[in-house]
Design a protein around this motif. Sequence first.
Motif, mmCIF file in Angstrom:
data_model
loop_
_atom_site.group_PDB
_atom_site.id
_atom_site.type_symbol
_atom_site.label_atom_id
_atom_site.label_comp_id
_atom_site.label_asym_id
_atom_site.label_seq_id
_atom_site.Cartn_x
_atom_site.Cartn_y
_atom_site.Cartn_z
ATOM 1 N N MET A 14 0.848 -1.204 0.000
ATOM 2 C CA MET A 14 0.000 0.000 0.000
ATOM 3 C C MET A 14 0.876 1.245 0.000
ATOM 4 O O MET A 14 1.853 1.314 0.751
ATOM 5 C CB MET A 14 -0.864 0.024 1.278
ATOM 6 C CG MET A 14 -1.908 -1.046 1.338
ATOM 7 S SD MET A 14 -2.732 -1.064 2.968
ATOM 8 C CE MET A 14 -1.618 -2.052 3.949
ATOM 9 N N LYS A 18 1.145 2.470 -7.055
ATOM 10 C CA LYS A 18 0.653 1.656 -8.180
ATOM 11 C C LYS A 18 -0.372 2.410 -9.033
ATOM 12 O O LYS A 18 -0.327 2.365 -10.259
ATOM 13 C CB LYS A 18 0.033 0.343 -7.649
ATOM 14 C CG LYS A 18 1.048 -0.612 -7.048
ATOM 15 C CD LYS A 18 0.368 -1.659 -6.180
ATOM 16 C CE LYS A 18 -0.185 -1.045 -4.927
ATOM 17 N NZ LYS A 18 -0.636 -1.958 -3.902
ATOM 18 N N ASP A 37 -9.010 -2.462 -7.290
ATOM 19 C CA ASP A 37 -9.909 -2.112 -6.176
ATOM 20 C C ASP A 37 -11.182 -1.430 -6.681
ATOM 21 O O ASP A 37 -12.271 -1.669 -6.156
ATOM 22 C CB ASP A 37 -9.200 -1.163 -5.190
ATOM 23 C CG ASP A 37 -8.331 -1.923 -4.189
ATOM 24 O OD1 ASP A 37 -8.399 -3.166 -4.157
ATOM 25 O OD2 ASP A 37 -7.588 -1.258 -3.444
ATOM 26 N N ARG A 61 -10.807 -11.092 -0.402
ATOM 27 C CA ARG A 61 -9.784 -11.810 -1.194
ATOM 28 C C ARG A 61 -10.417 -12.649 -2.312
ATOM 29 O O ARG A 61 -9.858 -12.779 -3.382
ATOM 30 C CB ARG A 61 -8.925 -12.706 -0.304
ATOM 31 C CG ARG A 61 -8.127 -11.977 0.745
ATOM 32 C CD ARG A 61 -7.012 -11.142 0.171
ATOM 33 N NE ARG A 61 -6.489 -10.190 1.147
ATOM 34 C CZ ARG A 61 -5.971 -9.013 0.853
ATOM 35 N NH1 ARG A 61 -5.879 -8.617 -0.405
ATOM 36 N NH2 ARG A 61 -5.544 -8.215 1.792
ATOM 37 N N GLY A 83 -2.446 -4.320 -2.547
ATOM 38 C CA GLY A 83 -1.191 -4.743 -1.922
ATOM 39 C C GLY A 83 -1.156 -6.182 -1.426
ATOM 40 O O GLY A 83 -0.082 -6.756 -1.252
ATOM 41 N N GLY A 84 -2.343 -6.787 -1.211
ATOM 42 C CA GLY A 84 -2.358 -8.160 -0.693
ATOM 43 C C GLY A 84 -2.534 -9.212 -1.769
ATOM 44 O O GLY A 84 -2.419 -10.421 -1.507
ATOM 45 N N ARG A 121 -8.103 2.702 3.658
ATOM 46 C CA ARG A 121 -7.313 1.458 3.644
ATOM 47 C C ARG A 121 -7.567 0.728 4.963
ATOM 48 O O ARG A 121 -6.924 1.024 5.977
ATOM 49 C CB ARG A 121 -5.841 1.779 3.464
ATOM 50 C CG ARG A 121 -5.507 2.288 2.070
ATOM 51 C CD ARG A 121 -4.016 2.379 1.894
ATOM 52 N NE ARG A 121 -3.625 2.460 0.512
ATOM 53 C CZ ARG A 121 -3.156 3.572 -0.067
ATOM 54 N NH1 ARG A 121 -3.049 4.682 0.609
ATOM 55 N NH2 ARG A 121 -2.795 3.553 -1.332
ATOM 56 N N LEU A 123 -6.731 -2.012 6.242
ATOM 57 C CA LEU A 123 -5.663 -2.716 6.950
ATOM 58 C C LEU A 123 -4.812 -1.793 7.812
ATOM 59 O O LEU A 123 -4.144 -2.252 8.729
ATOM 60 C CB LEU A 123 -4.774 -3.476 5.960
ATOM 61 C CG LEU A 123 -5.429 -4.685 5.293
ATOM 62 C CD1 LEU A 123 -4.414 -5.484 4.509
ATOM 63 C CD2 LEU A 123 -6.110 -5.592 6.304
ATOM 64 N N ARG A 140 5.243 -9.708 3.331
ATOM 65 C CA ARG A 140 4.796 -9.633 1.932
ATOM 66 C C ARG A 140 5.928 -9.444 0.922
ATOM 67 O O ARG A 140 5.766 -9.812 -0.237
ATOM 68 C CB ARG A 140 3.793 -8.489 1.783
ATOM 69 C CG ARG A 140 2.457 -8.856 2.368
ATOM 70 C CD ARG A 140 1.519 -7.717 2.198
ATOM 71 N NE ARG A 140 0.162 -8.068 2.565
ATOM 72 C CZ ARG A 140 -0.854 -7.261 2.426
ATOM 73 N NH1 ARG A 140 -0.668 -6.047 1.946
ATOM 74 N NH2 ARG A 140 -2.070 -7.647 2.761
HETATM 75 C C1 S3P Z 1 -4.853 -4.059 0.620
HETATM 76 C C2 S3P Z 1 -4.490 -2.997 -0.157
HETATM 77 C C3 S3P Z 1 -5.460 -2.088 -0.775
HETATM 78 C C4 S3P Z 1 -6.808 -2.783 -0.942
HETATM 79 C C5 S3P Z 1 -7.256 -3.379 0.333
HETATM 80 C C6 S3P Z 1 -6.265 -4.413 0.881
HETATM 81 C C7 S3P Z 1 -3.787 -4.915 1.203
HETATM 82 O O1 S3P Z 1 -4.984 -1.639 -2.035
HETATM 83 O O2 S3P Z 1 -6.729 -3.781 -1.929
HETATM 84 O O3 S3P Z 1 -7.446 -2.342 1.249
HETATM 85 O O4 S3P Z 1 -4.080 -6.043 1.621
HETATM 86 O O5 S3P Z 1 -2.628 -4.454 1.229
HETATM 87 P P1 S3P Z 1 -3.721 -0.633 -2.193
HETATM 88 O O6 S3P Z 1 -2.489 -1.468 -2.166
HETATM 89 O O7 S3P Z 1 -3.948 -0.014 -3.523
HETATM 90 O O8 S3P Z 1 -3.784 0.324 -1.065
#
Ligand code: S3P
Length: 177
Positions: A14, A18, A37, A61, A83-84, A121, A123, A140
């Motif tokens: 995050m 990107k 997203d 997910r 990011g995940g 966000r 997380l 990660r």
């Molecule tokens: C997440 C990152 C977010 C989004 C969600 C989960 C993560 O996207 O997919 O909040 O798990 O790191 P960005 O990486 O664009 O912030």
Amino acid sequence: MRFLGGNIALLGFMGCGKTTVGRILARKLGWKFIDLDCVISDKEGISIAEIFSRFGEEYFRELESEALERISHESSTVVATGGGLPTRETNWDILNVSYLTVYLKCQFETLYKRIQGDRNRPLTSQYSSKEKLFELYRKRVPYYERARVTIDTDNHSPKDIAEEIAVRADLKRSYQR
Ligand code: S3P
């Protein structure tokens, strides 16, 4: 720009840029930009934060993997992934087949400054301290490092990063021919 066809997926933690870089890169290549997203929240009709709070991370997910599968059938796209996303093994089956994967590498301190307290966000509130967020980042990194191209983003502007990706992506393709 000589680079035609294919797709590029931007990976990274995050706050690594990107979306910003992806938009510039897509414009440069004359390709379509897709923010994964946004694909998910548009389809569900609610924000990512709401999906997390109402249905939980595992459900998100699932939606994320489904969205990736759907968009992977398009071509000439630059995709900003969440990011995940790279932490799920099945997503790599799609990434490896349909995308040139690019990791936007960035120091944790820089990322932390950008994302701390961001309500969009989920997380960042779940991993509430800097230490916890660093632990998530640390876990990660090995997934991000699987990307075929790594770009150091520290101290570079989004425009320069996009330029660097375009050059490196083109080189990769030339070698593959
Ligand atoms: C997440 C990152 C977010 C989004 C969600 C989960 C993560 O996207 O997919 O909040 O798990 O790191 P960005 O990486 O664009 O912030």
